[in-house]
Design an enzyme around this catalytic site. Structure first.
Site, PDB file in Angstrom:
ATOM      1  N   CYS A   8       0.868  -1.188   0.000  1.00  0.00           N
ATOM      2  CA  CYS A   8       0.000   0.000   0.000  1.00  0.00           C
ATOM      3  C   CYS A   8       0.896   1.227   0.000  1.00  0.00           C
ATOM      4  O   CYS A   8       2.070   1.140  -0.388  1.00  0.00           O
ATOM      5  CB  CYS A   8      -0.968  -0.026   1.181  1.00  0.00           C
ATOM      6  SG  CYS A   8      -0.166   0.011   2.795  1.00  0.00           S
ATOM      7  N   ARG A  14      -3.294  -0.807   5.270  1.00  0.00           N
ATOM      8  CA  ARG A  14      -3.883  -1.830   4.402  1.00  0.00           C
ATOM      9  C   ARG A  14      -2.964  -3.006   4.092  1.00  0.00           C
ATOM     10  O   ARG A  14      -3.395  -4.158   4.147  1.00  0.00           O
ATOM     11  CB  ARG A  14      -4.361  -1.219   3.085  1.00  0.00           C
ATOM     12  CG  ARG A  14      -5.544  -0.301   3.258  1.00  0.00           C
ATOM     13  CD  ARG A  14      -5.747   0.578   2.056  1.00  0.00           C
ATOM     14  NE  ARG A  14      -4.620   1.482   1.889  1.00  0.00           N
ATOM     15  CZ  ARG A  14      -4.422   2.288   0.865  1.00  0.00           C
ATOM     16  NH1 ARG A  14      -5.299   2.281  -0.118  1.00  0.00           N
ATOM     17  NH2 ARG A  14      -3.385   3.089   0.806  1.00  0.00           N
ATOM     18  N   ASP A 123      -8.460   3.990   1.252  1.00  0.00           N
ATOM     19  CA  ASP A 123      -7.429   4.193   2.271  1.00  0.00           C
ATOM     20  C   ASP A 123      -8.077   4.546   3.598  1.00  0.00           C
ATOM     21  O   ASP A 123      -8.660   5.629   3.751  1.00  0.00           O
ATOM     22  CB  ASP A 123      -6.490   5.322   1.819  1.00  0.00           C
ATOM     23  CG  ASP A 123      -5.222   5.361   2.657  1.00  0.00           C
ATOM     24  OD1 ASP A 123      -5.249   4.831   3.789  1.00  0.00           O
ATOM     25  OD2 ASP A 123      -4.217   5.908   2.178  1.00  0.00           O
TER      26      ASP A 123
HETATM   27  P1  4NP Z   1      -1.771   2.729   4.203  1.00  0.00           P
HETATM   28  O1  4NP Z   1      -2.356   4.079   4.854  1.00  0.00           O
HETATM   29  O2  4NP Z   1      -1.225   3.120   2.845  1.00  0.00           O
HETATM   30  O3  4NP Z   1      -2.952   1.834   4.108  1.00  0.00           O
HETATM   31  O4  4NP Z   1      -0.690   2.231   5.148  1.00  0.00           O
HETATM   32  C1  4NP Z   1      -1.616   5.263   4.939  1.00  0.00           C
HETATM   33  C2  4NP Z   1      -0.734   5.446   5.973  1.00  0.00           C
HETATM   34  C3  4NP Z   1      -0.006   6.630   6.074  1.00  0.00           C
HETATM   35  C4  4NP Z   1      -0.173   7.613   5.111  1.00  0.00           C
HETATM   36  C5  4NP Z   1      -1.036   7.402   4.056  1.00  0.00           C
HETATM   37  C6  4NP Z   1      -1.758   6.221   3.964  1.00  0.00           C
HETATM   38  N1  4NP Z   1       0.550   8.823   5.222  1.00  0.00           N
HETATM   39  O5  4NP Z   1       0.288   9.736   4.427  1.00  0.00           O
HETATM   40  O6  4NP Z   1       1.424   8.946   6.079  1.00  0.00           O
END
Ligand code: 4NP
Length: 154
Positions: A8, A14, A123
């Site tokens: 992800c 995710r 997300d």
């Molecule tokens: P992930 O969610 O891609 O599902 O792990 C996120 C976690 C952190 C960030 C964006 C999405 N971030 O911008 O830091």
């Protein structure tokens, strides 16, 4: 041994959910020894951080432990290490292809492209809906395992 990398953006919501939900599924199916399963992020933003607490809690609610997992950024060398690289949404797939520089062996997929209803996994960092994330990823994990069975890989 089939080597699977869930990917992800941050590797704190995710894709670790994908990693640990799929590990749990193959264990329950008695197939764990056939797999090596990990996760990574396309961004370095969260590198070294543990699974985001709401994601960890949603996993724990289903009896799934993700203790010890730390975020890692995906790197080009992962292409040689893994047989399947599974992004959570179209943007992840674009990010994966940017890191890899191409996909000559057709290893890169979007997880819910294995579902009868192909779509992105939203997300939860923005949606806050970790229950829906869990349901969508569980559907993707089951459909991916069915795909591997149909293809005669397991
Ligand atoms: P992930 O969610 O891609 O599902 O792990 C996120 C976690 C952190 C960030 C964006 C999405 N971030 O911008 O830091």
């Amino acid at each position: 041994m089939l080597k699977i990398l869930f990917v992800c953006l941050g590797n704190i919501c995710r894709s670790p959910m994908g990693e640990f939900i799929f590990r749990d599924l193959v264990e329950k199916e008695g197939l764990a020894e056939l797999f090596f399963i990990r996760s990574a992020g396309t961004s370095s933003e969260e590198e070294g951080n543990p699974v985001y607490p709401p994601a960890r809690r949603e996993l724990a609610r289903h009896g799934i432990d993700c203790e010890g997992k730390c975020a890692r950024q995906m790197e080009r060398a992962d292409y040689g290490r893994y047989d399947y690289i599974l992004g959570m949404e179209s943007r992840n797939v674009a990010g994966i292809l940017r890191i890899l520089g191409g996909d000559p062996d057709k290893k890169v997929f979007r997880l819910l492209d294995f579902s009868a209803r192909p779509r992105d996994i939203a997300d939860p960092w923005y949606s806050g809906d970790f229950i829906k994330t869990f349901e969508d990823i569980s559907e993707g994990a089951s459909c991916f395992l069915e795909y591997l069975r149909r293809e005669g890989k397991v």
